[in-house]
Structure formats: structure tokens, C-alpha cells
Enzyme design. Structure first.
Site, PDB file in Angstrom:
ATOM      1  N   SER A 278       0.821  -1.207   0.000  1.00  0.00           N
ATOM      2  CA  SER A 278       0.000   0.000   0.000  1.00  0.00           C
ATOM      3  C   SER A 278       0.864   1.270   0.000  1.00  0.00           C
ATOM      4  O   SER A 278       1.862   1.358   0.708  1.00  0.00           O
ATOM      5  CB  SER A 278      -0.890  -0.010   1.236  1.00  0.00           C
ATOM      6  OG  SER A 278      -1.714   1.127   1.241  1.00  0.00           O
TER       7      SER A 278
ATOM      8  N   ASN B 293       8.897   8.868   4.541  1.00  0.00           N
ATOM      9  CA  ASN B 293       7.772   9.578   3.953  1.00  0.00           C
ATOM     10  C   ASN B 293       6.855  10.035   5.062  1.00  0.00           C
ATOM     11  O   ASN B 293       6.724   9.390   6.100  1.00  0.00           O
ATOM     12  CB  ASN B 293       7.027   8.688   2.939  1.00  0.00           C
ATOM     13  CG  ASN B 293       5.975   7.825   3.600  1.00  0.00           C
ATOM     14  OD1 ASN B 293       4.853   8.276   3.865  1.00  0.00           O
ATOM     15  ND2 ASN B 293       6.307   6.580   3.888  1.00  0.00           N
TER      16      ASN B 293
ATOM     17  N   ASN C 173      -6.600  -1.427   1.372  1.00  0.00           N
ATOM     18  CA  ASN C 173      -5.992  -0.906   2.602  1.00  0.00           C
ATOM     19  C   ASN C 173      -6.870   0.202   3.149  1.00  0.00           C
ATOM     20  O   ASN C 173      -7.107   1.213   2.496  1.00  0.00           O
ATOM     21  CB  ASN C 173      -4.584  -0.393   2.281  1.00  0.00           C
ATOM     22  CG  ASN C 173      -3.801   0.032   3.518  1.00  0.00           C
ATOM     23  OD1 ASN C 173      -3.985   1.130   4.030  1.00  0.00           O
ATOM     24  ND2 ASN C 173      -2.936  -0.837   4.001  1.00  0.00           N
TER      25      ASN C 173
ATOM     26  N   CYS D 124      -0.409   3.503  10.385  1.00  0.00           N
ATOM     27  CA  CYS D 124       0.179   4.636   9.676  1.00  0.00           C
ATOM     28  C   CYS D 124       0.761   5.607  10.703  1.00  0.00           C
ATOM     29  O   CYS D 124       0.042   6.143  11.537  1.00  0.00           O
ATOM     30  CB  CYS D 124      -0.850   5.372   8.828  1.00  0.00           C
ATOM     31  SG  CYS D 124      -0.092   6.808   8.022  1.00  0.00           S
TER      32      CYS D 124
ATOM     33  N   ILE E  54       5.780  -5.441   8.126  1.00  0.00           N
ATOM     34  CA  ILE E  54       5.574  -4.317   9.011  1.00  0.00           C
ATOM     35  C   ILE E  54       5.257  -3.046   8.214  1.00  0.00           C
ATOM     36  O   ILE E  54       5.602  -2.951   7.038  1.00  0.00           O
ATOM     37  CB  ILE E  54       6.842  -4.013   9.875  1.00  0.00           C
ATOM     38  CG1 ILE E  54       8.061  -3.726   8.979  1.00  0.00           C
ATOM     39  CG2 ILE E  54       7.147  -5.137  10.826  1.00  0.00           C
ATOM     40  CD1 ILE E  54       9.353  -3.356   9.710  1.00  0.00           C
ATOM     41  N   ASN E  55       4.649  -2.102   8.892  1.00  0.00           N
ATOM     42  CA  ASN E  55       4.556  -0.758   8.340  1.00  0.00           C
ATOM     43  C   ASN E  55       5.903  -0.074   8.608  1.00  0.00           C
ATOM     44  O   ASN E  55       6.850  -0.698   9.085  1.00  0.00           O
ATOM     45  CB  ASN E  55       3.390   0.001   8.993  1.00  0.00           C
ATOM     46  CG  ASN E  55       2.813   1.049   8.050  1.00  0.00           C
ATOM     47  OD1 ASN E  55       3.560   1.776   7.392  1.00  0.00           O
ATOM     48  ND2 ASN E  55       1.504   1.148   7.977  1.00  0.00           N
TER      49      ASN E  55
HETATM   50  C1  LIG Z   1       5.405   6.629   0.126  1.00  0.00           C
HETATM   51  C2  LIG Z   1       4.818   5.554   1.007  1.00  0.00           C
HETATM   52  C3  LIG Z   1       3.453   5.549   1.280  1.00  0.00           C
HETATM   53  C4  LIG Z   1       2.892   4.558   2.090  1.00  0.00           C
HETATM   54  N1  LIG Z   1       1.546   4.558   2.311  1.00  0.00           N
HETATM   55  C5  LIG Z   1       0.982   3.556   3.045  1.00  0.00           C
HETATM   56  C6  LIG Z   1      -0.431   3.484   3.212  1.00  0.00           C
HETATM   57  O1  LIG Z   1      -1.192   4.312   2.703  1.00  0.00           O
HETATM   58  N2  LIG Z   1      -0.937   2.472   3.964  1.00  0.00           N
HETATM   59  C7  LIG Z   1      -0.137   1.511   4.537  1.00  0.00           C
HETATM   60  O2  LIG Z   1      -0.636   0.604   5.181  1.00  0.00           O
HETATM   61  N3  LIG Z   1       1.206   1.548   4.363  1.00  0.00           N
HETATM   62  C8  LIG Z   1       1.777   2.537   3.632  1.00  0.00           C
HETATM   63  N4  LIG Z   1       3.147   2.551   3.446  1.00  0.00           N
HETATM   64  C9  LIG Z   1       3.978   1.492   4.055  1.00  0.00           C
HETATM   65  C10 LIG Z   1       4.298   0.388   3.053  1.00  0.00           C
HETATM   66  O3  LIG Z   1       3.118  -0.240   2.578  1.00  0.00           O
HETATM   67  C11 LIG Z   1       5.235  -0.670   3.670  1.00  0.00           C
HETATM   68  O4  LIG Z   1       4.602  -1.267   4.776  1.00  0.00           O
HETATM   69  C12 LIG Z   1       6.546  -0.083   4.144  1.00  0.00           C
HETATM   70  O5  LIG Z   1       6.996   0.903   3.247  1.00  0.00           O
HETATM   71  C13 LIG Z   1       7.650  -1.125   4.315  1.00  0.00           C
HETATM   72  O6  LIG Z   1       7.909  -1.820   3.112  1.00  0.00           O
HETATM   73  P1  LIG Z   1       9.074  -1.424   2.061  1.00  0.00           P
HETATM   74  O7  LIG Z   1      10.345  -1.319   2.833  1.00  0.00           O
HETATM   75  O8  LIG Z   1       9.066  -2.525   1.039  1.00  0.00           O
HETATM   76  O9  LIG Z   1       8.682  -0.115   1.495  1.00  0.00           O
HETATM   77  C14 LIG Z   1       3.727   3.545   2.653  1.00  0.00           C
HETATM   78  C15 LIG Z   1       5.099   3.552   2.361  1.00  0.00           C
HETATM   79  C16 LIG Z   1       5.654   4.533   1.558  1.00  0.00           C
HETATM   80  C17 LIG Z   1       7.128   4.508   1.276  1.00  0.00           C
END
Ligand SMILES: Cc1cc2nc3c(=O)[nH]c(=O)nc-3n(C[C@H](O)[C@H](O)[C@H](O)COP(=O)(O)O)c2cc1C
Ligand SMILES: Cc1cc2nc3c(=O)[nH]c(=O)nc-3n(C[C@H](O)[C@H](O)[C@H](O)COP(=O)(O)OP(=O)(O)OC[C@H]3O[C@@H](n4cnc5c(N)ncnc54)[C@H](O)[C@@H]3O)c2cc1C
Ligand code: FES
Lengths: 248, 304
Positions: free
Chosen positions: B21, B69, B100, B131, B192-193
Site C-alpha cells: 500500500s 515519507n 488498505n 500509519c 511491518i509498516n
Molecule cells: C510513500 C509511502 C506511502 C505509504 N503509504 C501507506 C499506506 O497508505 N498504507 C499503509 O498501510 N502503508 C503505507 N506505506 C507502508 C508500506 O506499505 C510498507 O509497509 C513499508 O513501506 C515497508 O515496506 P518497504 O520497505 O518494502 O517499502 C507507505 C510507504 C511509503 C514509502
């Protein structure tokens, strides 16, 4: 669209300002003012891509002009002719040439000047009448003056410290010299762009925002406009003066 | 038999690759780059009942091996998502998508879940209680096990779709929260978030992000994500979707060994729009090299 481009040349053309010519596919470029997102290298130190405007292009060749600002652009300046570089291109909307203008003006500030070069070329090809005014901090920062001369006889260069050309910022010089125009295309620091909008002139302006992706996926570059929010990487970087929102 | 196939509650995936997401828009942005039907599924941008603009700019900062972010859940609101974004998506994507859902109050979560559950394109709800970028929202539900559990229970009672709960790593005891949402009826857990972090511009001495703090993502957080997936796998029996710093096929295998049934790819999509496509293409080659027959065989394999 993420493709390897071959660096043909990478040279310093003003103080800390480099011009890089790239060989590769340019067939998808639609408008002057579109940009590319450059991967610096595979090392995770400069993890995000760097957005840089396309300054000019022709079949299988395009040129960018960038200033060393931080570590990413510094590393870019070390690249050599013959190196390959990973680029997403073209991105964003770019300038749309407005028909039926009597006389337009291209207004550039610092590293906002590069994308106006291709625009000048295309305005000239369309036989449209226009002036060019470009501003820099000081004499050592000035670039592209001669290139613009190929497309327009009327070019004014200004420097803030007065060490070259007219003294002052572009807006001051436009007023002092009473340069008249009925439309403008501008790219430069946000302060300059907002000042133009506040004067009430009508035109198109190219904005910058920090970018996560450059192609519309992250909402990182969302920019408030009068009507709504726009992604600078997708519905921008060029906005119409009538939609520019200024927060005071 | 497709040896990349994995099963999540309510969804059988042709491979375990799911864009995360917030890093994949509403999907159609990526169909300019490749046919997104090759994905196992994907999770769309965090959606709330009403539209949200999010936080002021700048809201992106770079870090070594990652990024911060502070978007703050910018989205057009659930009705607009249903009437506009999902309609556009339907033209280019024919599988089920994961929704989501974020919110600031229980009522808001329930309203959104009810509305989105009527949509036939949705295969599961991913409840975002993690979030870090929205004040008194989302994460407030994810930091306390009792509040998390009661929200999950309430959501389960208003939808027939499977509910995956996305947890925050910004807690002292991830296992306690995972167990609580499992007993409340969660069908799966996403881990994880982002981790809360910050950067300071040394030229001005001020935080880079207008919001001061933001969520750290990318390869920098992979070891933390692996550890949490591993810990939770030991303590719950529902499937885990592993997220955090996955950049390539090797990272996928590693995350599945830790205990993930499927994985989500976030930040990797932002620096390379073809990231998921490359991973899906590379996985069979890597499996052959590692003598893995079926990918589902390795889920939790590191625990033996
Ligand atoms: C720009 C950005 C926006 C995101 N927006 C959401 C979101 O709207 N809802 C959510 O559950 N996670 C959000 N995330 C978290 C990601 O879904 C993910 O859990 C997190 O980035 C870790 O994974 P990664 O290291 O592969 O990015 C966001 C991440 C980024 C970088
Ligand atoms: C659409 C667009 C077109 C641009 N065109 C040009 C151009 O033609 N020539 C040129 O010299 N510069 C241009 N810039 C600015 C250029 O992107 C930044 O100078 C560059 O990203 C700085 O990177 P760095 O690693 O040197 O600096 P660092 O400070 O180390 O960068 C850190 C992070 O901040 C981001 N960042 C820093 N400054 C800016 C900025 N002004 N705008 C957006 N992101 C920034 C970087 O991309 C990186 O993610 C443009 C920016 C945008 C948005
Ligand atoms: S930079 Fe990601 S949406 Fe514009």
C-alpha cells in the site's frame, strides 16, 4: 521506460554546472519541459532517483544541464563519456505551446533555465515571436546564453550582483526595461514563480517538489493548486498561472 | 502445478508477490510499464472514509538504503475510490485487489469497510492500524493490544471479506499485539509498516520533513521486518504477509523462510517501476539454484 542511456559527454559549462548529453530512445518525449528521473548508481547511498529536466532533444539524443547541489548531483558530475546510466524518461506534462500569442517571453532562473532551451527551439520552429530573459546569481553561474541566441535575437541576461548583464532579478529587470509580452513560460525558484503569478501575468510555470518515484505512485510530490492537488511528477511540473495557489 | 502458488485467506495467489500500500497507487499507474496481472495481487493506497490531502511538503526524505515519507494518507476518499479509481483499475487488472483501509475513529473504519466490501473487485481488507503519519489516527489503534483487538472484532462483524491486519513495528512487544488481533478474529497479519524516523538538514539545522517525523522504509528496515515476522510466526497460527525492504528475489526467499506466506513490496517499486516484474521473473531461477521445489515449502523454514 526505465532504460540505460549512454553518456556521450559530461562537461562543466559554468561554475558547478554540468551539461550531459545522453544517447538513447527519445521517441516518447512529447513536450519541452518534461523531465527524467536518474538513478545515480546501484549503491544505496543515493537511494532515490534525481529528477532533472530535459534541456533539449533530437532523435536518439538528449541533453540535460544540472548544478551540483548535494551528493547525488556531485556523483553525477563524475560520470564519464561511455558510462551507462539508468533513466526513467520522459516524465510529467511539460509546456504546451500556446497558439495565438502576439509575443511571449521565456523566463528562467538558475537551474530553471535548461528546459526553456527546447521550448525556444520549438517556438522558433513554429515561427512565433518571443523574448528570453534568464537570471543567475553571478557572472560565473551564467550558461546557455549563446545557445538561446540561435533561436532569438532578443535575450536578456541578468545577475543578482550585477557582475554580468542587467543587475537584479528577472522580474525587476522585466519591469525596469518595460519588456512587454502577452504570455510567458517560466521555470525557476518557487519565489520567482510566485512573484510572476502575483503580478497577474498569464502563462505557464514549471514547479519542483521532492519526489519519491517521479511517475505518480507515491503521492510524495502532491502540490496544492487553487482547484485541487496535483502531482508535480504527473499532472505537473508545469501548471497554468490561473491554477497556482500561493499560501501567505 | 504452479510452484510459485501460495494461499492467503480468501485468495489463492499465482505467486507471493504483492505490491504494498502507498507504493503502487491504484495500480493502473504501473500498467504503463507492464501487465500488472502477473502480480499475485496488490494493495491499493491507504483509503479513508473522507478524502485527505495529507501532510505539508516536503514529505519525502532520502536516507542511506531507504527513505522517509510523511504523506499522511492522501487519498480521494472511499466513495471516489470505488467510483473512479477501481473503475480505471478494472480495465487493466482482472484479479482481486486488497483494500488498505485507514481511519481515525472506529466508526470511520466501519463505514469505509462496509462500503468497500460491496465491491466485487476486492479480495480482502487490509486494516491499516499502523500509519505513523496521521495524528490520532490509524496508529493509535495499533499501539495498544486491547484497542487493536476491539477494532478488529468490530470490523469482522461488518464484512464477509477476510481481514488482514497491518501492524506497526513502533511498539515494544509485537507478539502481544499480534496475538490480540488473532484472537479478535484477524484472518492474517501484515508486518511491518514503516519505522518512525527523521532527518535534519545541516545547512538550516531544521528537520527535512515539514512534518518533522516520517516513516522509514526500504532495505534499511529489512532486518527489523525479518525479526518481527520470525517472532510473530512462532506465536500465532494465522498467515503472515512479510513487508519491509524487499528489493529482489533473494529477499523474498529470506522473508518466507522467516515465516511469511506472501510478501509485499513497497519502496522498491518507487525506485524501479519494474521491481515486481523482475522479482517474479527471477524467483524460479533462484529457486532452482537453491533447490526449492515449491515456494510454499519454505514458509517458516528457518524455525526448524
Ligand atoms: C510513500 C509511502 C506511502 C505509504 N503509504 C501507506 C499506506 O497508505 N498504507 C499503509 O498501510 N502503508 C503505507 N506505506 C507502508 C508500506 O506499505 C510498507 O509497509 C513499508 O513501506 C515497508 O515496506 P518497504 O520497505 O518494502 O517499502 C507507505 C510507504 C511509503 C514509502
Ligand atoms: C521536475 C524537476 C526538474 C528539475 N530539473 C533540474 C535541472 O534541469 N537541473 C538541475 O540542476 N536541477 C533540477 N532539479 C532539481 C534537482 O532535482 C535537485 O537539485 C537534485 O535532486 C539534488 O540532488 P542532490 O543529490 O545533489 O542533493 P541532495 O540534497 O543530496 O538530495 C537529497 C534528496 O532531496 C532531493 N532534492 C534536493 N533538492 C531538490 C529539488 N530542488 N527538487 C526536487 N528534489 C530535490 C533529491 O532528489 C534527493 O532525493 C529539478 C527538480 C525537479 C523536481
Ligand atoms: S513523486 Fe511519487 S507521485 Fe510524484
Amino acid at each position: 521506460m526505465s532504460e540505460e542511456y549512454l553518456i556521450k559527454s559530461n562537461q562543466e559549462i559554468a561554475y558547478n554546472v554540468f551539461q550531459m548529453t545522453l544517447i538513447g530512445d527519445t521517441s516518447k518525449i512529447k513536450n519541452p519541459g518534461q523531465f527524467m528521473n536518474i538513478k545515480i548508481d546501484d549503491n544505496y547511498e543515493n537511494f532515490l532517483r534525481r529528477p532533472i529536466s530535459i534541456s533539449s532533444y533530437k532523435e536518439n539524443e538528449m541533453t540535460i544541464i544540472y548544478k551540483i547541489f548535494g551528493t547525488g548531483t556531485k556523483k553525477l558530475s563524475y560520470k564519464k563519456s561511455g558510462d551507462l546510466i539508468d533513466i526513467l524518461c520522459p516524465l510529467g506534462n511539460g509546456f504546451t505551446i500556446k497558439k495565438n500569442t502576439r509575443k511571449s517571453i521565456l523566463i528562467g532562473g538558475g537551474v530553471g533555465v535548461p528546459p526553456l532551451l527546447e521550448l525556444a527551439k520549438q517556438l522558433k520552429n513554429n515561427k512565433m515571436d518571443f523574448d528570453v530573459i534568464i537570471g543567475f546569481p553571478s557572472h560565473r553561474d551564467v550558461f546557455l546564453e549563446n545557445e538561446f541566441k540561435k533561436f532569438s535575437e532578443s535575450i536578456v541576461v541578468c545577475t543578482i550582483d550585477g557582475s554580468y548583464g542587467e543587475k537584479g532579478n528577472v522580474l525587476e529587470v522585466i519591469k525596469n526595461k518595460q519588456i512587454s509580452f502577452d504570455y510567458y513560460y517560466a521555470c525557476g525558484p518557487e519565489k520567482m514563480l510566485h512573484a510572476l503569478v502575483k503580478e497577474g501575468y498569464i502563462g505557464q510555470l514549471s514547479f519542483e517538489e521532492r519526489m519519491g518515484c517521479g511517475f505518480g505512485a507515491c503521492m510524495g510530490c502532491s502540490h496544492k493548486t487553487i482547484q485541487s492537488y496535483k502531482r508535480i511528477c504527473k499532472e505537473g511540473p508545469v501548471l497554468e498561472s490561473s491554477e497556482v495557489y500561493i499560501d501567505e | 502445478m504452479n510452484n510459485l502458488e501460495v494461499k492467503l485467506p480468501g485468495m489463492t495467489l499465482s505467486n507471493p508477490i504483492i505490491p504494498a500500500s502507498g507504493c503502487f497507487g491504484f495500480g493502473y499507474e504501473f500498467s504503463e510499464y507492464y501487465d500488472i496481472n502477473i502480480l499475485g495481487s496488490f494493495v491499493f493506497k491507504g483509503t479513508t472514509l473522507n478524502s485527505r490531502y495529507g501532510n505539508p511538503n516536503p514529505r519525502i526524505a532520502e536516507t542511506y538504503a531507504g527513505m522517509l515519507n510523511s504523506i499522511g494518507l492522501q487519498n480521494p476518499g472511499v466513495e471516489e475510490v470505488i467510483n473512479c479509481e477501481l473503475v480505471k483499475l478494472k480495465k487493466v487488472y482482472h484479479k482481486k485487489v486488497i483494500a488498505n483501509i485507514g481511519g481515525s475513529t472506529e466508526k470511520e473504519y466501519l463505514e469505509s469497510v462496509k462500503l468497500i466490501s460491496k465491491c466485487s473487485q476486492i479480495g480482502a481488507i487490509e486494516l491499516n492500524i499502523s500509519c505513523p503519519n496521521v495524528k490520532d489516527g490509524g496508529i493509535h489503534f495499533g499501539l495498544n493490544k486491547d484497542i487493536a483487538a476491539s477494532l478488529v472484532k468490530a470490523v469482522k462483524s461488518v464484512t464477509n471479506l477476510p481481514v488482514y491486519v497491518k501492524l506497526s513495528p513502533n511498539v515494544t512487544d509485537i507478539v502481544e499485539i499480534a496475538k490480540a488481533v488473532e484472537s479478535a478474529g484477524a484472518d492474517a497479519i501484515t508486518l511491518i509498516n514503516t519505522l518512525i524516523g527523521m532527518r535534519i538538514d545541516i545547512k538550516t539545522g531544521k528537520p527535512v520533513l515539514a512534518n518533522t517525523y516520517g516513516g522509514l522504509s526500504g532495505p534499511a528496515i529489512k532486518p527489523v521486518a525479518l525479526r518481527m515476522v520470525h517472532q510473530v510466526y512462532r506465536n500465532v497460527s494465522i498467515p503472515i504477509i512479510g513487508v519491509g525492504g524487499i528489493m529482489n528475489a533473494s529477499d523474498v526467499i529470506e522473508m518466507m523462510y522467516a515465516g511469511a506466506t506472501a510478501v509485499q513490496i513497497g519502496t522498491a517499486n518507487l525506485i524501479d517501476p519494474y521491481a515486481c516484474k523482475s522479482i517474479i521473473e527471477d524467483l524460479p531461477k533462484l529457486m532452482k539454484e537453491l533447490k526449492i521445489n515449491k515456494i510454499s515449502d519454505i514458509i517458516g523454514g528457518s524455525h526448524i
